[in-house]
Motif scaffolding. Structure first.
Motif, PDB file in Angstrom:
ATOM      1  N   HIS A   1       0.864  -1.175   0.000  1.00  0.00           N
ATOM      2  CA  HIS A   1       0.000   0.000   0.000  1.00  0.00           C
ATOM      3  C   HIS A   1       0.899   1.223   0.000  1.00  0.00           C
ATOM      4  CE1 HIS A   1      -3.996  -1.715   0.659  1.00  0.00           C
ATOM      5  NE2 HIS A   1      -3.429  -2.581   1.473  1.00  0.00           N
ATOM      6  N   VAL A   2       0.450   2.269  -0.646  1.00  0.00           N
ATOM      7  CA  VAL A   2       1.163   3.542  -0.633  1.00  0.00           C
ATOM      8  C   VAL A   2       0.460   4.416   0.402  1.00  0.00           C
ATOM      9  CG1 VAL A   2       1.945   5.504  -1.976  1.00  0.00           C
ATOM     10  CG2 VAL A   2       1.661   3.268  -3.081  1.00  0.00           C
ATOM     11  N   VAL A   3       1.183   4.783   1.435  1.00  0.00           N
ATOM     12  CA  VAL A   3       0.606   5.520   2.555  1.00  0.00           C
ATOM     13  C   VAL A   3       1.223   6.914   2.614  1.00  0.00           C
ATOM     14  CG1 VAL A   3       0.266   5.516   5.056  1.00  0.00           C
ATOM     15  CG2 VAL A   3       0.307   3.349   3.804  1.00  0.00           C
ATOM     16  N   MET A   4       0.372   7.906   2.726  1.00  0.00           N
ATOM     17  CA  MET A   4       0.846   9.283   2.811  1.00  0.00           C
ATOM     18  C   MET A   4       1.436   9.550   4.196  1.00  0.00           C
ATOM     19  SD  MET A   4      -1.410  12.363   1.309  1.00  0.00           S
ATOM     20  CE  MET A   4      -1.956  13.047   2.838  1.00  0.00           C
ATOM     21  N   GLU A   5       2.541  10.240   4.219  1.00  0.00           N
ATOM     22  CA  GLU A   5       3.123  10.658   5.500  1.00  0.00           C
ATOM     23  C   GLU A   5       2.212  11.705   6.135  1.00  0.00           C
ATOM     24  OE1 GLU A   5       5.509   9.323   7.051  1.00  0.00           O
ATOM     25  OE2 GLU A   5       6.481   8.155   5.476  1.00  0.00           O
ATOM     26  N   GLU A   6       2.202  11.740   7.468  1.00  0.00           N
ATOM     27  CA  GLU A   6       1.303  12.657   8.170  1.00  0.00           C
ATOM     28  C   GLU A   6       1.505  14.109   7.785  1.00  0.00           C
ATOM     29  OE1 GLU A   6       0.848  12.158  12.376  1.00  0.00           O
ATOM     30  OE2 GLU A   6       1.017   9.978  12.213  1.00  0.00           O
ATOM     31  N   SER A   7       2.722  14.529   7.556  1.00  0.00           N
ATOM     32  CA  SER A   7       3.002  15.930   7.249  1.00  0.00           C
ATOM     33  C   SER A   7       2.789  16.275   5.776  1.00  0.00           C
ATOM     34  CB  SER A   7       4.443  16.271   7.627  1.00  0.00           C
ATOM     35  OG  SER A   7       5.340  15.564   6.771  1.00  0.00           O
ATOM     36  N   ALA A   8       2.566  15.271   4.936  1.00  0.00           N
ATOM     37  CA  ALA A   8       2.528  15.505   3.486  1.00  0.00           C
ATOM     38  C   ALA A   8       1.392  16.420   3.061  1.00  0.00           C
ATOM     39  CB  ALA A   8       2.441  14.183   2.738  1.00  0.00           C
ATOM     40  N   GLN A   9       0.196  16.174   3.560  1.00  0.00           N
ATOM     41  CA  GLN A   9      -0.942  16.976   3.136  1.00  0.00           C
ATOM     42  C   GLN A   9      -0.720  18.437   3.503  1.00  0.00           C
ATOM     43  OE1 GLN A   9      -4.800  15.487   4.163  1.00  0.00           O
ATOM     44  NE2 GLN A   9      -5.841  17.269   3.371  1.00  0.00           N
ATOM     45  N   ALA A  10      -0.237  18.711   4.688  1.00  0.00           N
ATOM     46  CA  ALA A  10       0.011  20.096   5.099  1.00  0.00           C
ATOM     47  C   ALA A  10       1.058  20.744   4.202  1.00  0.00           C
ATOM     48  CB  ALA A  10       0.451  20.141   6.556  1.00  0.00           C
ATOM     49  N   ARG A  11       2.095  20.000   3.854  1.00  0.00           N
ATOM     50  CA  ARG A  11       3.138  20.542   2.979  1.00  0.00           C
ATOM     51  C   ARG A  11       2.587  20.888   1.601  1.00  0.00           C
ATOM     52  NH1 ARG A  11       7.571  16.079   3.132  1.00  0.00           N
ATOM     53  NH2 ARG A  11       8.636  17.462   1.674  1.00  0.00           N
ATOM     54  N   VAL A  12       1.737  20.015   1.069  1.00  0.00           N
ATOM     55  CA  VAL A  12       1.151  20.259  -0.243  1.00  0.00           C
ATOM     56  C   VAL A  12       0.160  21.426  -0.178  1.00  0.00           C
ATOM     57  CG1 VAL A  12      -0.313  19.270  -2.058  1.00  0.00           C
ATOM     58  CG2 VAL A  12       1.527  17.901  -1.049  1.00  0.00           C
ATOM     59  N   LEU A  13      -0.666  21.445   0.851  1.00  0.00           N
ATOM     60  CA  LEU A  13      -1.656  22.510   0.969  1.00  0.00           C
ATOM     61  C   LEU A  13      -1.018  23.868   1.244  1.00  0.00           C
ATOM     62  CD1 LEU A  13      -4.618  20.715   2.765  1.00  0.00           C
ATOM     63  CD2 LEU A  13      -4.354  21.284   0.338  1.00  0.00           C
ATOM     64  N   GLU A  14       0.175  23.864   1.787  1.00  0.00           N
ATOM     65  CA  GLU A  14       0.894  25.122   1.981  1.00  0.00           C
ATOM     66  C   GLU A  14       1.141  25.800   0.630  1.00  0.00           C
ATOM     67  OE1 GLU A  14       5.312  26.304   3.465  1.00  0.00           O
ATOM     68  OE2 GLU A  14       4.222  24.874   4.725  1.00  0.00           O
ATOM     69  N   VAL A  15       1.390  24.990  -0.382  1.00  0.00           N
ATOM     70  CA  VAL A  15       1.621  25.532  -1.718  1.00  0.00           C
ATOM     71  C   VAL A  15       0.300  25.782  -2.444  1.00  0.00           C
ATOM     72  CG1 VAL A  15       2.722  25.103  -3.952  1.00  0.00           C
ATOM     73  CG2 VAL A  15       3.883  24.435  -1.840  1.00  0.00           C
ATOM     74  N   TYR A  16      -0.623  24.819  -2.384  1.00  0.00           N
ATOM     75  CA  TYR A  16      -1.899  24.952  -3.080  1.00  0.00           C
ATOM     76  C   TYR A  16      -2.883  25.873  -2.350  1.00  0.00           C
ATOM     77  CZ  TYR A  16      -1.327  21.270  -6.618  1.00  0.00           C
ATOM     78  OH  TYR A  16      -0.939  20.537  -7.705  1.00  0.00           O
ATOM     79  N   GLY A  17      -2.698  26.060  -1.058  1.00  0.00           N
ATOM     80  CA  GLY A  17      -3.655  26.801  -0.236  1.00  0.00           C
ATOM     81  C   GLY A  17      -4.062  28.154  -0.782  1.00  0.00           C
ATOM     82  N   PRO A  18      -3.108  29.021  -1.153  1.00  0.00           N
ATOM     83  CA  PRO A  18      -3.507  30.336  -1.672  1.00  0.00           C
ATOM     84  C   PRO A  18      -4.373  30.239  -2.936  1.00  0.00           C
ATOM     85  CG  PRO A  18      -1.205  30.361  -1.020  1.00  0.00           C
ATOM     86  CD  PRO A  18      -1.666  28.923  -0.943  1.00  0.00           C
ATOM     87  N   PHE A  19      -4.079  29.270  -3.787  1.00  0.00           N
ATOM     88  CA  PHE A  19      -4.881  29.076  -4.994  1.00  0.00           C
ATOM     89  C   PHE A  19      -6.297  28.643  -4.619  1.00  0.00           C
ATOM     90  CE2 PHE A  19      -6.196  25.939  -8.357  1.00  0.00           C
ATOM     91  CZ  PHE A  19      -6.578  26.886  -9.289  1.00  0.00           C
ATOM     92  N   TYR A  20      -6.408  27.652  -3.709  1.00  0.00           N
ATOM     93  CA  TYR A  20      -7.735  27.207  -3.289  1.00  0.00           C
ATOM     94  C   TYR A  20      -8.500  28.328  -2.598  1.00  0.00           C
ATOM     95  CZ  TYR A  20      -6.568  22.353  -4.428  1.00  0.00           C
ATOM     96  OH  TYR A  20      -6.236  21.204  -5.075  1.00  0.00           O
ATOM     97  N   ALA A  21      -7.804  29.162  -1.839  1.00  0.00           N
ATOM     98  CA  ALA A  21      -8.461  30.296  -1.183  1.00  0.00           C
ATOM     99  C   ALA A  21      -9.024  31.259  -2.235  1.00  0.00           C
ATOM    100  CB  ALA A  21      -7.488  31.016  -0.259  1.00  0.00           C
ATOM    101  N   ARG A  22      -8.253  31.521  -3.275  1.00  0.00           N
ATOM    102  CA  ARG A  22      -8.735  32.407  -4.346  1.00  0.00           C
ATOM    103  C   ARG A  22      -9.957  31.802  -5.043  1.00  0.00           C
ATOM    104  NH1 ARG A  22      -2.985  33.050  -4.783  1.00  0.00           N
ATOM    105  NH2 ARG A  22      -2.454  35.203  -4.280  1.00  0.00           N
ATOM    106  N   LEU A  23      -9.927  30.501  -5.285  1.00  0.00           N
ATOM    107  CA  LEU A  23     -11.089  29.852  -5.904  1.00  0.00           C
ATOM    108  C   LEU A  23     -12.290  29.904  -4.970  1.00  0.00           C
ATOM    109  CD1 LEU A  23      -9.558  26.734  -7.692  1.00  0.00           C
ATOM    110  CD2 LEU A  23     -10.276  28.906  -8.695  1.00  0.00           C
ATOM    111  N   GLY A  24     -12.046  29.746  -3.668  1.00  0.00           N
ATOM    112  CA  GLY A  24     -13.138  29.848  -2.698  1.00  0.00           C
ATOM    113  C   GLY A  24     -13.812  31.204  -2.760  1.00  0.00           C
TER     114      GLY A  24
END
Length: 165
Positions: free
Chosen positions: A101-124
Motif C-alpha cells: 500500500h502507498v501511505v501518505m506521510e502525516e506531514s505531506a498533506q500540510a506541505r502540499v496545501l501550503e503551496v496549493y492553499g492560496p490558490f484554493y483560497a482564491r477559488l473559494g
C-alpha cells in the motif's frame, strides 16, 4: 438561475477560456511540483495518494500505476522519490509479500496545501460570486467534460470499450 448577472458568451469563447486555463494549469503543475521538490509525474501520483487518503482508503502500488498510466517499474521510481522527499511510504499488504500500500506521510498533506492553499483560497472567494444553482451547473459541466475528455483520450490511446473489444 441565481447569482449575479453574467456577460453573454458563446460556446467557442468558453472553450477558448478553458483551453487557456488548462495550458496555465499544465505550466503551473510544473512550478508547483518544483516548489515541492518533485517532478510533475510524482506530483500527479501524490495527488492520487492524497485523494485516496482523504477518502479513507489507500492505493496499492499497482492501483497507482494504473491510475497514473505508468509501468510498475516507473511507479517504483515514483515511490522511491516520494519516500525520499518524505511524502509517502510503502506498507506491505498483509498476506501478500509482493504488494504494498502507498501511505501518505502525516506531514505531506500540510506541505502540499501550503503551496496549493492560496490558490484554493482564491477559488473559494471566486465561488462566493456564484449561487448554489450556478455552482451545480459548473460541477455538472466539469464532471461531464472530464468524462468527454476521458472518452477522447481513450480513443487517442486506442483503448476499446468492453462492447467494442
Amino acid at each position: 438561475m441565481d447569482g449575479k448577472k453574467r456577460p453573454e458568451a458563446t460556446a467557442d469563447q468558453a472553450l477558448r477560456a478553458m483551453d487557456r486555463m488548462i495550458a496555465l494549469a499544465q505550466f503551473g503543475q510544473h512550478d508547483i511540483a518544483g516548489r515541492l521538490g518533485l517532478n510533475t509525474t510524482d506530483l500527479t501520483c501524490l495527488g492520487f495518494v492524497m485523494e485516496a487518503a482523504m477518502a479513507g482508503t489507500s492505493l496499492t502500488a499497482g492501483d497507482l500505476a494504473e491510475r497514473a498510466r505508468l509501468t510498475t517499474g516507473a511507479v517504483t521510481g515514483v515511490l522511491n522519490r516520494l519516500e525520499k522527499a518524505g511524502y509517502a511510504h510503502r506498507r506491505p499488504v498483509p498476506g501478500d509479500r509482493r504488494r504494498v500500500h502507498v501511505v501518505m506521510e502525516e506531514s505531506a498533506q500540510a506541505r502540499v496545501l501550503e503551496v496549493y492553499g492560496p490558490f484554493y483560497a482564491r477559488l473559494g472567494v471566486l465561488f462566493t460570486d456564484y449561487g448554489p444553482q450556478e455552482i451545480a451547473v459548473l460541477t455538472d459541466w466539469f464532471t461531464r467534460a472530464r468524462a468527454a475528455m476521458q472518452e477522447s483520450l481513450d480513443e487517442i490511446r486506442g483503448v476499446k470499450d468492453e462492447e467494442g473489444a
